[in-house]
Design an enzyme around this catalytic site. Structure first.
Site, PDB file in Angstrom:
ATOM      1  N   LYS A  80      62.089  20.417  32.075  1.00  0.00           N
ATOM      2  CA  LYS A  80      61.581  21.364  31.079  1.00  0.00           C
ATOM      3  C   LYS A  80      60.511  20.661  30.252  1.00  0.00           C
ATOM      4  O   LYS A  80      60.571  19.444  30.035  1.00  0.00           O
ATOM      5  CB  LYS A  80      62.728  21.801  30.156  1.00  0.00           C
ATOM      6  N   GLY A 180      67.053  39.814  20.445  1.00  0.00           N
ATOM      7  CA  GLY A 180      65.772  39.315  20.965  1.00  0.00           C
ATOM      8  C   GLY A 180      65.115  40.327  21.874  1.00  0.00           C
ATOM      9  O   GLY A 180      65.669  40.698  22.907  1.00  0.00           O
ATOM     10  N   GLY A 182      61.952  40.100  23.294  1.00  0.00           N
ATOM     11  CA  GLY A 182      60.758  39.526  23.915  1.00  0.00           C
ATOM     12  C   GLY A 182      60.666  39.989  25.350  1.00  0.00           C
ATOM     13  O   GLY A 182      61.161  41.064  25.718  1.00  0.00           O
ATOM     14  N   ASN A 183      60.071  39.160  26.181  1.00  0.00           N
ATOM     15  CA  ASN A 183      59.846  39.531  27.585  1.00  0.00           C
ATOM     16  C   ASN A 183      61.142  39.878  28.299  1.00  0.00           C
ATOM     17  O   ASN A 183      61.230  40.877  29.000  1.00  0.00           O
ATOM     18  CB  ASN A 183      59.166  38.371  28.313  1.00  0.00           C
ATOM     19  N   VAL A 184      62.161  39.043  28.129  1.00  0.00           N
ATOM     20  CA  VAL A 184      63.423  39.275  28.834  1.00  0.00           C
ATOM     21  C   VAL A 184      64.208  40.415  28.175  1.00  0.00           C
ATOM     22  O   VAL A 184      64.707  41.317  28.857  1.00  0.00           O
ATOM     23  CB  VAL A 184      64.287  37.989  28.876  1.00  0.00           C
TER      24      VAL A 184
HETATM   25  P1  NAI Z   1      60.061  35.664  24.142  1.00  0.00           P
HETATM   26  O1  NAI Z   1      59.381  34.642  23.326  1.00  0.00           O
HETATM   27  O2  NAI Z   1      59.231  36.649  24.897  1.00  0.00           O
HETATM   28  O3  NAI Z   1      61.070  36.501  23.223  1.00  0.00           O
HETATM   29  C1  NAI Z   1      61.996  35.941  22.370  1.00  0.00           C
HETATM   30  C2  NAI Z   1      62.245  36.985  21.293  1.00  0.00           C
HETATM   31  O4  NAI Z   1      63.375  36.592  20.534  1.00  0.00           O
HETATM   32  C3  NAI Z   1      61.090  37.151  20.320  1.00  0.00           C
HETATM   33  O5  NAI Z   1      60.754  38.520  20.207  1.00  0.00           O
HETATM   34  C4  NAI Z   1      61.639  36.586  19.003  1.00  0.00           C
HETATM   35  O6  NAI Z   1      61.093  37.222  17.876  1.00  0.00           O
HETATM   36  C5  NAI Z   1      63.102  36.885  19.169  1.00  0.00           C
HETATM   37  N1  NAI Z   1      63.980  36.072  18.338  1.00  0.00           N
HETATM   38  C6  NAI Z   1      63.952  34.719  18.133  1.00  0.00           C
HETATM   39  N2  NAI Z   1      64.955  34.346  17.328  1.00  0.00           N
HETATM   40  C7  NAI Z   1      65.644  35.492  17.022  1.00  0.00           C
HETATM   41  C8  NAI Z   1      66.781  35.784  16.235  1.00  0.00           C
HETATM   42  N3  NAI Z   1      67.432  34.816  15.575  1.00  0.00           N
HETATM   43  N4  NAI Z   1      67.204  37.042  16.154  1.00  0.00           N
HETATM   44  C9  NAI Z   1      66.569  38.028  16.804  1.00  0.00           C
HETATM   45  N5  NAI Z   1      65.474  37.825  17.566  1.00  0.00           N
HETATM   46  C10 NAI Z   1      65.023  36.577  17.669  1.00  0.00           C
HETATM   47  O7  NAI Z   1      61.036  34.872  25.116  1.00  0.00           O
HETATM   48  P2  NAI Z   1      61.657  35.346  26.502  1.00  0.00           P
HETATM   49  O8  NAI Z   1      60.794  34.885  27.603  1.00  0.00           O
HETATM   50  O9  NAI Z   1      62.037  36.777  26.409  1.00  0.00           O
HETATM   51  O10 NAI Z   1      62.967  34.439  26.576  1.00  0.00           O
HETATM   52  C11 NAI Z   1      64.140  34.774  25.837  1.00  0.00           C
HETATM   53  C12 NAI Z   1      65.254  33.796  26.192  1.00  0.00           C
HETATM   54  O11 NAI Z   1      65.516  33.854  27.594  1.00  0.00           O
HETATM   55  C13 NAI Z   1      64.939  32.331  25.880  1.00  0.00           C
HETATM   56  O12 NAI Z   1      66.124  31.670  25.521  1.00  0.00           O
HETATM   57  C14 NAI Z   1      64.454  31.795  27.216  1.00  0.00           C
HETATM   58  O13 NAI Z   1      64.597  30.386  27.327  1.00  0.00           O
HETATM   59  C15 NAI Z   1      65.384  32.535  28.155  1.00  0.00           C
HETATM   60  N6  NAI Z   1      64.900  32.656  29.503  1.00  0.00           N
HETATM   61  C16 NAI Z   1      63.699  33.237  29.750  1.00  0.00           C
HETATM   62  C17 NAI Z   1      63.268  33.379  31.057  1.00  0.00           C
HETATM   63  C18 NAI Z   1      62.015  34.121  31.378  1.00  0.00           C
HETATM   64  O14 NAI Z   1      61.818  34.457  32.561  1.00  0.00           O
HETATM   65  N7  NAI Z   1      61.168  34.435  30.398  1.00  0.00           N
HETATM   66  C19 NAI Z   1      64.019  32.827  32.169  1.00  0.00           C
HETATM   67  C20 NAI Z   1      65.326  32.312  31.795  1.00  0.00           C
HETATM   68  C21 NAI Z   1      65.705  32.201  30.507  1.00  0.00           C
END
Ligand code: NAI
Length: 385
Positions: A80, A180, A182-184
Protein backbone atom coordinates in the site's frame (compact mmCIF):
# COMPACT_ATOMS: atom_id res chain seq x y z
CA UNK A 1 -6.17 -22.01 19.83
CA UNK A 2 -6.34 -19.00 17.53
CA UNK A 3 -3.67 -16.38 17.87
CA UNK A 4 -5.87 -13.33 18.00
CA UNK A 5 -3.07 -10.95 17.11
CA UNK A 6 -2.00 -12.98 14.10
CA UNK A 7 -2.57 -10.16 11.62
CA UNK A 8 -0.62 -7.68 13.70
CA UNK A 9 2.21 -10.12 14.24
CA UNK A 10 3.50 -10.32 10.67
CA UNK A 11 6.04 -7.56 10.05
CA UNK A 12 6.24 -5.93 6.63
CA UNK A 13 8.87 -6.91 4.11
CA UNK A 14 9.97 -3.31 3.44
CA UNK A 15 8.96 0.25 4.23
CA UNK A 16 10.00 2.97 1.79
CA UNK A 17 9.71 6.66 2.50
CA UNK A 18 9.03 8.57 -0.72
CA UNK A 19 9.66 12.29 -0.91
CA UNK A 20 10.15 14.92 -3.58
CA UNK A 21 10.37 18.51 -2.50
CA UNK A 22 9.77 19.91 -5.99
CA UNK A 23 6.31 18.34 -6.34
CA UNK A 24 5.39 18.24 -2.64
CA UNK A 25 5.33 14.43 -2.61
CA UNK A 26 5.62 13.05 0.90
CA UNK A 27 4.55 9.48 1.51
CA UNK A 28 5.31 5.92 2.41
CA UNK A 29 5.14 2.69 0.43
CA UNK A 30 4.84 -0.47 2.49
CA UNK A 31 5.58 -3.80 0.88
CA UNK A 32 4.07 -6.25 3.28
CA UNK A 33 4.47 -9.54 1.45
CA UNK A 34 5.89 -10.72 -1.86
CA UNK A 35 5.13 -14.40 -1.26
CA UNK A 36 2.27 -14.63 -3.75
CA UNK A 37 3.50 -12.04 -6.26
CA UNK A 38 4.15 -8.29 -6.53
CA UNK A 39 2.82 -6.35 -3.55
CA UNK A 40 -0.38 -4.80 -4.87
CA UNK A 41 -2.67 -2.27 -3.22
CA UNK A 42 -3.96 1.24 -3.78
CA UNK A 43 -2.57 4.65 -2.97
CA UNK A 44 -4.30 6.68 -0.26
CA UNK A 45 -4.09 10.49 -0.53
CA UNK A 46 -5.08 11.86 2.86
CA UNK A 47 -4.31 14.49 5.49
CA UNK A 48 -1.86 12.99 7.97
CA UNK A 49 -0.37 14.80 10.92
CA UNK A 50 3.06 13.17 10.82
CA UNK A 51 5.18 10.31 9.55
CA UNK A 52 4.06 8.02 12.38
CA UNK A 53 0.42 8.34 11.43
CA UNK A 54 1.29 7.74 7.79
CA UNK A 55 3.38 4.68 8.59
CA UNK A 56 0.78 3.24 10.92
CA UNK A 57 -1.95 3.58 8.32
CA UNK A 58 0.24 2.23 5.50
CA UNK A 59 1.44 -0.79 7.48
CA UNK A 60 -2.07 -1.77 8.53
CA UNK A 61 -3.43 -1.28 5.03
CA UNK A 62 -0.57 -3.20 3.39
CA UNK A 63 -1.10 -6.13 5.76
CA UNK A 64 -4.77 -6.13 4.93
CA UNK A 65 -3.86 -6.29 1.24
CA UNK A 66 -1.70 -9.38 1.78
CA UNK A 67 -4.66 -11.11 3.37
CA UNK A 68 -7.18 -9.76 0.87
CA UNK A 69 -5.18 -10.81 -2.18
CA UNK A 70 -4.53 -14.25 -0.69
CA UNK A 71 -8.18 -14.88 0.13
CA UNK A 72 -9.25 -13.69 -3.32
CA UNK A 73 -6.90 -16.22 -4.91
CA UNK A 74 -4.83 -13.54 -6.63
CA UNK A 75 -1.19 -14.11 -7.59
CA UNK A 76 -0.24 -10.96 -5.70
CA UNK A 77 1.30 -9.97 -2.43
CA UNK A 78 0.20 -7.09 -0.23
CA UNK A 79 1.33 -3.49 -0.36
CA UNK A 80 0.00 0.00 0.00
CA UNK A 81 1.07 3.60 -0.51
CA UNK A 82 -0.01 6.62 1.47
CA UNK A 83 0.68 10.20 0.47
CA UNK A 84 0.23 13.15 2.78
CA UNK A 85 -1.86 15.79 1.04
CA UNK A 86 0.32 18.94 0.77
CA UNK A 87 -0.80 21.65 3.15
CA UNK A 88 -0.15 24.47 0.66
CA UNK A 89 -0.85 24.85 -3.06
CA UNK A 90 0.50 22.10 -5.31
CA UNK A 91 0.30 20.74 -8.85
CA UNK A 92 -1.62 17.47 -8.57
CA UNK A 93 -0.46 16.06 -11.91
CA UNK A 94 3.16 16.78 -11.09
CA UNK A 95 2.81 15.18 -7.67
CA UNK A 96 1.41 11.93 -9.07
CA UNK A 97 4.04 11.80 -11.82
CA UNK A 98 6.64 12.11 -9.10
CA UNK A 99 4.90 9.30 -7.19
CA UNK A 100 5.11 7.22 -10.38
CA UNK A 101 8.87 7.75 -10.55
CA UNK A 102 9.20 6.50 -6.98
CA UNK A 103 7.13 3.41 -7.83
CA UNK A 104 9.38 2.78 -10.84
CA UNK A 105 12.42 2.78 -8.54
CA UNK A 106 10.94 -0.16 -6.63
CA UNK A 107 11.38 -2.25 -9.77
CA UNK A 108 7.98 -3.95 -9.79
CA UNK A 109 7.86 -5.03 -6.15
CA UNK A 110 4.89 -2.68 -5.68
CA UNK A 111 1.94 -2.16 -8.03
CA UNK A 112 -0.32 0.79 -7.25
CA UNK A 113 -3.94 1.76 -8.03
CA UNK A 114 -6.68 3.96 -6.55
CA UNK A 115 -7.71 4.18 -2.91
CA UNK A 116 -9.32 6.87 -0.79
CA UNK A 117 -8.52 10.29 -2.27
CA UNK A 118 -7.10 9.10 -5.61
CA UNK A 119 -8.77 8.63 -8.98
CA UNK A 120 -8.25 7.39 -12.54
CA UNK A 121 -6.68 10.72 -13.64
CA UNK A 122 -4.09 10.42 -10.87
CA UNK A 123 -3.20 6.90 -11.98
CA UNK A 124 -2.89 8.09 -15.60
CA UNK A 125 -0.21 10.51 -14.35
CA UNK A 126 1.51 7.69 -12.46
CA UNK A 127 1.46 5.64 -15.69
CA UNK A 128 3.52 8.32 -17.44
CA UNK A 129 6.42 7.30 -15.19
CA UNK A 130 5.92 3.57 -14.59
CA UNK A 131 4.08 0.48 -15.80
CA UNK A 132 3.59 -0.76 -12.23
CA UNK A 133 0.13 0.79 -12.00
CA UNK A 134 -3.48 -0.21 -12.68
CA UNK A 135 -6.85 1.47 -12.39
CA UNK A 136 -6.18 3.28 -15.68
CA UNK A 137 -8.84 4.38 -18.16
CA UNK A 138 -10.11 1.06 -19.57
CA UNK A 139 -10.15 -0.03 -23.18
CA UNK A 140 -13.57 -1.33 -24.26
CA UNK A 141 -14.18 -4.89 -23.07
CA UNK A 142 -11.09 -5.12 -20.86
CA UNK A 143 -10.80 -4.61 -17.10
CA UNK A 144 -9.60 -1.25 -15.80
CA UNK A 145 -10.82 2.12 -14.62
CA UNK A 146 -12.13 3.03 -11.22
CA UNK A 147 -12.22 -0.19 -9.11
CA UNK A 148 -14.94 1.10 -6.77
CA UNK A 149 -18.02 -0.24 -8.59
CA UNK A 150 -16.43 -3.69 -8.51
CA UNK A 151 -15.71 -3.31 -4.81
CA UNK A 152 -19.32 -2.31 -4.20
CA UNK A 153 -20.59 -5.32 -6.17
CA UNK A 154 -18.41 -7.69 -4.15
CA UNK A 155 -19.65 -6.20 -0.87
CA UNK A 156 -23.23 -6.58 -2.05
CA UNK A 157 -22.65 -10.24 -2.97
CA UNK A 158 -21.08 -10.86 0.44
CA UNK A 159 -24.02 -9.14 2.10
CA UNK A 160 -26.57 -11.23 0.18
CA UNK A 161 -25.04 -14.43 1.53
CA UNK A 162 -24.75 -13.07 5.06
CA UNK A 163 -28.34 -11.80 5.02
CA UNK A 164 -29.59 -15.25 4.07
CA UNK A 165 -27.59 -16.76 6.95
CA UNK A 166 -28.25 -14.23 9.68
CA UNK A 167 -31.27 -12.08 8.91
CA UNK A 168 -33.49 -14.34 6.85
CA UNK A 169 -35.57 -11.53 5.36
CA UNK A 170 -35.62 -10.17 1.78
CA UNK A 171 -33.83 -6.89 1.15
CA UNK A 172 -37.10 -5.02 0.75
CA UNK A 173 -37.73 -5.64 4.46
CA UNK A 174 -34.23 -4.71 5.56
CA UNK A 175 -32.67 -1.43 6.70
CA UNK A 176 -28.99 -0.80 6.04
CA UNK A 177 -26.96 1.96 7.73
CA UNK A 178 -24.19 3.10 5.39
CA UNK A 179 -21.26 5.08 6.79
CA UNK A 180 -19.43 6.96 4.01
CA UNK A 181 -20.90 7.94 0.67
CA UNK A 182 -17.77 8.01 -1.46
CA UNK A 183 -17.07 5.83 -4.48
CA UNK A 184 -17.76 2.54 -2.70
CA UNK A 185 -20.56 3.73 -0.42
CA UNK A 186 -22.62 5.23 -3.24
CA UNK A 187 -22.09 2.16 -5.41
CA UNK A 188 -23.31 -0.04 -2.59
CA UNK A 189 -26.31 2.23 -1.94
CA UNK A 190 -27.26 1.91 -5.61
CA UNK A 191 -27.29 -1.89 -5.43
CA UNK A 192 -29.12 -1.95 -2.11
CA UNK A 193 -31.70 0.56 -3.33
CA UNK A 194 -32.28 -1.52 -6.48
CA UNK A 195 -32.80 -4.56 -4.22
CA UNK A 196 -35.44 -2.63 -2.27
CA UNK A 197 -33.51 -1.99 0.96
CA UNK A 198 -34.24 1.02 3.12
CA UNK A 199 -31.13 3.15 3.64
CA UNK A 200 -29.85 5.29 6.50
CA UNK A 201 -26.77 7.24 5.44
CA UNK A 202 -24.05 9.47 6.85
CA UNK A 203 -21.06 11.28 5.43
CA UNK A 204 -18.89 14.14 6.64
CA UNK A 205 -19.79 15.91 3.39
CA UNK A 206 -23.43 17.15 3.53
CA UNK A 207 -23.60 17.32 -0.28
CA UNK A 208 -23.01 13.59 -0.53
CA UNK A 209 -25.74 12.97 2.02
CA UNK A 210 -28.15 15.18 0.07
CA UNK A 211 -27.33 13.24 -3.08
CA UNK A 212 -28.13 9.90 -1.42
CA UNK A 213 -31.37 11.32 0.00
CA UNK A 214 -32.44 12.43 -3.48
CA UNK A 215 -31.28 9.41 -5.43
CA UNK A 216 -32.15 6.59 -3.06
CA UNK A 217 -34.74 8.09 -0.73
CA UNK A 218 -32.21 7.49 2.06
CA UNK A 219 -32.75 8.80 5.58
CA UNK A 220 -29.90 11.12 6.62
CA UNK A 221 -28.11 10.46 9.89
CA UNK A 222 -25.36 12.28 11.76
CA UNK A 223 -21.86 10.88 11.26
CA UNK A 224 -21.19 10.34 14.97
CA UNK A 225 -24.20 8.08 15.51
CA UNK A 226 -24.42 6.11 12.27
CA UNK A 227 -22.56 3.08 13.63
CA UNK A 228 -25.22 2.57 16.27
CA UNK A 229 -28.22 3.52 14.11
CA UNK A 230 -31.34 1.39 14.32
CA UNK A 231 -30.70 -0.86 11.31
CA UNK A 232 -30.50 -4.57 10.45
CA UNK A 233 -27.13 -4.17 8.76
CA UNK A 234 -24.24 -1.80 9.31
CA UNK A 235 -22.13 -1.14 6.19
CA UNK A 236 -18.95 0.79 7.05
CA UNK A 237 -17.71 2.40 3.83
CA UNK A 238 -15.49 5.21 5.14
CA UNK A 239 -12.30 4.89 7.16
CA UNK A 240 -10.86 2.06 9.28
CA UNK A 241 -10.70 1.18 12.99
CA UNK A 242 -14.33 2.15 13.55
CA UNK A 243 -15.30 -1.12 15.25
CA UNK A 244 -13.77 -0.65 18.67
CA UNK A 245 -14.45 -1.50 22.31
CA UNK A 246 -16.38 1.72 22.84
CA UNK A 247 -18.84 1.35 19.98
CA UNK A 248 -19.38 -2.43 19.73
CA UNK A 249 -21.61 -2.68 22.85
CA UNK A 250 -24.00 -0.14 21.29
CA UNK A 251 -24.29 -1.55 17.78
CA UNK A 252 -27.90 -2.50 17.05
CA UNK A 253 -27.33 -4.19 13.68
CA UNK A 254 -27.15 -7.99 13.55
CA UNK A 255 -24.76 -7.96 10.61
CA UNK A 256 -21.73 -5.81 9.78
CA UNK A 257 -20.63 -5.96 6.16
CA UNK A 258 -19.05 -3.04 4.32
CA UNK A 259 -16.32 -1.82 2.01
CA UNK A 260 -14.01 0.03 4.41
CA UNK A 261 -10.57 -1.45 4.98
CA UNK A 262 -9.37 -2.38 8.48
CA UNK A 263 -12.73 -2.01 10.17
CA UNK A 264 -11.64 -3.77 13.38
CA UNK A 265 -9.63 -1.42 15.60
CA UNK A 266 -7.77 -4.50 16.86
CA UNK A 267 -8.32 -8.14 15.87
CA UNK A 268 -9.87 -8.91 19.30
CA UNK A 269 -12.86 -6.77 18.31
CA UNK A 270 -13.91 -9.65 16.05
CA UNK A 271 -14.53 -11.70 19.19
CA UNK A 272 -16.40 -8.83 20.87
CA UNK A 273 -18.78 -8.69 17.91
CA UNK A 274 -19.27 -12.46 18.00
CA UNK A 275 -20.01 -12.31 21.74
CA UNK A 276 -22.81 -9.87 20.95
CA UNK A 277 -24.06 -12.28 18.27
CA UNK A 278 -23.29 -9.76 15.54
CA UNK A 279 -22.12 -11.45 12.35
CA UNK A 280 -19.08 -9.57 11.06
CA UNK A 281 -17.99 -10.31 7.49
CA UNK A 282 -14.22 -9.66 7.42
CA UNK A 283 -13.62 -6.54 5.35
CA UNK A 284 -10.83 -7.98 3.26
CA UNK A 285 -13.02 -10.87 2.14
CA UNK A 286 -16.04 -8.73 1.30
CA UNK A 287 -14.28 -5.79 -0.37
CA UNK A 288 -11.97 -7.70 -2.75
CA UNK A 289 -13.93 -6.85 -5.92
CA UNK A 290 -11.87 -3.76 -6.69
CA UNK A 291 -8.49 -5.44 -6.33
CA UNK A 292 -9.72 -8.35 -8.45
CA UNK A 293 -10.49 -5.86 -11.21
CA UNK A 294 -7.09 -4.19 -10.70
CA UNK A 295 -5.36 -7.59 -10.89
CA UNK A 296 -7.31 -8.45 -14.03
CA UNK A 297 -6.19 -5.23 -15.67
CA UNK A 298 -2.56 -5.69 -14.64
CA UNK A 299 -2.44 -9.35 -15.65
CA UNK A 300 -4.48 -8.95 -18.85
CA UNK A 301 -7.41 -11.10 -17.85
CA UNK A 302 -10.71 -10.84 -19.69
CA UNK A 303 -13.61 -8.96 -18.09
CA UNK A 304 -15.42 -12.31 -18.06
CA UNK A 305 -12.73 -13.82 -15.85
CA UNK A 306 -12.74 -10.80 -13.55
CA UNK A 307 -16.52 -10.96 -13.16
CA UNK A 308 -16.41 -14.69 -12.42
CA UNK A 309 -13.79 -14.11 -9.72
CA UNK A 310 -15.89 -11.35 -8.16
CA UNK A 311 -18.92 -13.65 -8.25
CA UNK A 312 -16.89 -16.12 -6.17
CA UNK A 313 -16.93 -13.68 -3.21
CA UNK A 314 -20.45 -14.85 -2.23
CA UNK A 315 -19.59 -18.56 -2.00
CA UNK A 316 -16.32 -17.69 -0.27
CA UNK A 317 -18.18 -15.77 2.42
CA UNK A 318 -20.60 -18.67 2.81
CA UNK A 319 -17.72 -21.16 3.25
CA UNK A 320 -16.02 -18.81 5.71
CA UNK A 321 -19.12 -18.45 7.88
CA UNK A 322 -19.53 -22.21 7.92
CA UNK A 323 -15.88 -22.90 8.77
CA UNK A 324 -15.94 -20.30 11.56
CA UNK A 325 -19.07 -21.87 13.03
CA UNK A 326 -17.50 -25.31 12.90
CA UNK A 327 -14.36 -24.11 14.68
CA UNK A 328 -16.44 -21.98 17.02
CA UNK A 329 -14.33 -18.88 16.35
CA UNK A 330 -15.25 -15.48 14.89
CA UNK A 331 -15.24 -15.23 11.08
CA UNK A 332 -12.48 -12.62 11.30
CA UNK A 333 -10.19 -15.07 13.12
CA UNK A 334 -11.10 -17.83 10.67
CA UNK A 335 -10.29 -15.58 7.70
CA UNK A 336 -6.91 -14.67 9.22
CA UNK A 337 -6.10 -18.37 9.60
CA UNK A 338 -7.14 -19.17 6.03
CA UNK A 339 -5.17 -16.25 4.58
CA UNK A 340 -2.14 -17.21 6.65
CA UNK A 341 -2.30 -20.74 5.34
CA UNK A 342 -2.49 -19.57 1.73
CA UNK A 343 0.46 -17.17 2.15
CA UNK A 344 2.44 -19.65 4.20
CA UNK A 345 2.06 -22.43 1.67
CA UNK A 346 3.43 -20.28 -1.17
CA UNK A 347 7.06 -20.77 -2.14
CA UNK A 348 9.27 -18.34 -0.29
CA UNK A 349 10.70 -15.65 -2.52
CA UNK A 350 14.22 -14.47 -1.72
CA UNK A 351 14.11 -11.59 0.74
CA UNK A 352 14.45 -8.13 -0.77
CA UNK A 353 16.02 -5.11 0.90
CA UNK A 354 14.45 -4.43 4.26
CA UNK A 355 15.01 -0.73 3.89
CA UNK A 356 15.62 1.58 0.97
CA UNK A 357 18.66 3.83 1.19
CA UNK A 358 16.34 6.84 1.02
CA UNK A 359 14.52 5.66 4.07
CA UNK A 360 17.74 5.22 5.98
CA UNK A 361 18.51 8.87 5.23
CA UNK A 362 15.12 9.90 6.45
CA UNK A 363 15.61 7.84 9.54
CA UNK A 364 18.87 9.57 10.32
CA UNK A 365 17.39 13.01 9.80
CA UNK A 366 14.20 12.25 11.67
CA UNK A 367 15.73 10.37 14.58
CA UNK A 368 13.86 12.27 17.24
CA UNK A 369 10.58 12.03 15.40
CA UNK A 370 11.14 8.32 14.87
CA UNK A 371 11.69 7.86 18.60
CA UNK A 372 8.26 9.35 19.16
CA UNK A 373 6.80 6.53 17.07
CA UNK A 374 8.07 3.80 19.37
CA UNK A 375 4.77 3.02 21.07
CA UNK A 376 2.97 2.73 17.77
CA UNK A 377 5.71 0.61 16.27
CA UNK A 378 5.61 -1.78 19.18
CA UNK A 379 1.91 -2.40 18.69
CA UNK A 380 2.27 -2.77 14.94
CA UNK A 381 5.30 -5.02 14.97
CA UNK A 382 7.52 -3.04 12.62
CA UNK A 383 10.51 -0.77 13.01
CA UNK A 384 12.69 1.53 11.03
CA UNK A 385 16.20 0.17 11.23
P1 NAI B 1 -13.88 7.84 -0.92
O1 NAI B 1 -12.80 8.78 -0.56
O2 NAI B 1 -14.47 7.92 -2.29
O3 NAI B 1 -15.08 7.98 0.12
C1 NAI B 1 -14.93 7.96 1.49
C2 NAI B 1 -16.12 8.73 2.04
O4 NAI B 1 -16.18 8.53 3.44
C3 NAI B 1 -16.04 10.23 1.81
O5 NAI B 1 -17.25 10.69 1.24
C4 NAI B 1 -15.83 10.80 3.22
O6 NAI B 1 -16.39 12.08 3.38
C5 NAI B 1 -16.53 9.76 4.05
N1 NAI B 1 -16.13 9.73 5.45
C6 NAI B 1 -14.86 9.75 5.97
N2 NAI B 1 -14.91 9.66 7.31
C7 NAI B 1 -16.24 9.58 7.64
C8 NAI B 1 -16.95 9.47 8.85
N3 NAI B 1 -16.31 9.44 10.03
N4 NAI B 1 -18.28 9.40 8.82
C9 NAI B 1 -18.94 9.43 7.65
N5 NAI B 1 -18.33 9.54 6.46
C10 NAI B 1 -17.00 9.62 6.45
O7 NAI B 1 -13.31 6.39 -0.63
P2 NAI B 1 -13.78 5.00 -1.24
O8 NAI B 1 -12.96 4.67 -2.41
O9 NAI B 1 -15.26 4.98 -1.35
O10 NAI B 1 -13.31 3.99 -0.09
C11 NAI B 1 -14.07 3.83 1.10
C12 NAI B 1 -13.44 2.73 1.95
O11 NAI B 1 -13.41 1.51 1.21
C13 NAI B 1 -12.00 3.00 2.38
O12 NAI B 1 -11.77 2.43 3.64
C14 NAI B 1 -11.19 2.24 1.34
O13 NAI B 1 -9.89 1.91 1.79
C15 NAI B 1 -12.06 1.02 1.16
N6 NAI B 1 -11.87 0.33 -0.09
C16 NAI B 1 -12.03 0.99 -1.27
C17 NAI B 1 -11.88 0.30 -2.46
C18 NAI B 1 -12.16 0.95 -3.77
O14 NAI B 1 -12.28 0.22 -4.77
N7 NAI B 1 -12.32 2.27 -3.82
C19 NAI B 1 -11.45 -1.09 -2.48
C20 NAI B 1 -11.41 -1.71 -1.17
C21 NAI B 1 -11.57 -1.00 -0.04
Amino acid sequence: MVKSNMLEAVPPHAIHRIQDEASGLDGIVVIHSLRLGPATGGCRFWDYTDICEMAEDAVRLARGMSYKNAMAGLPMGGGKAVINRPKGPYDRQKLFRSFGREIARLGGDYVTAEDVGTNVSDMMQVARATNFVAGLAPKIGTPGGNPSPFTARGVFLAMEVAVAQRIGKPFDRITVAVQGLGNVGVGLCELLHAAGARLIVADLDPERVALAVNRFGAAPHNSEGILTANADILAPCAMGAILNEAVIPDILAKLVCGGANNQLAVPECGALLAERDILYIPDYVANAGGIINVAGEYLNWSQYEVDARIDAIGPRVSALIEAAAQENIPPSAMADIMAHEIIGSAAKRPPGPVMSSKQTDIERRDASLAQGCDAKRATLGWAFK
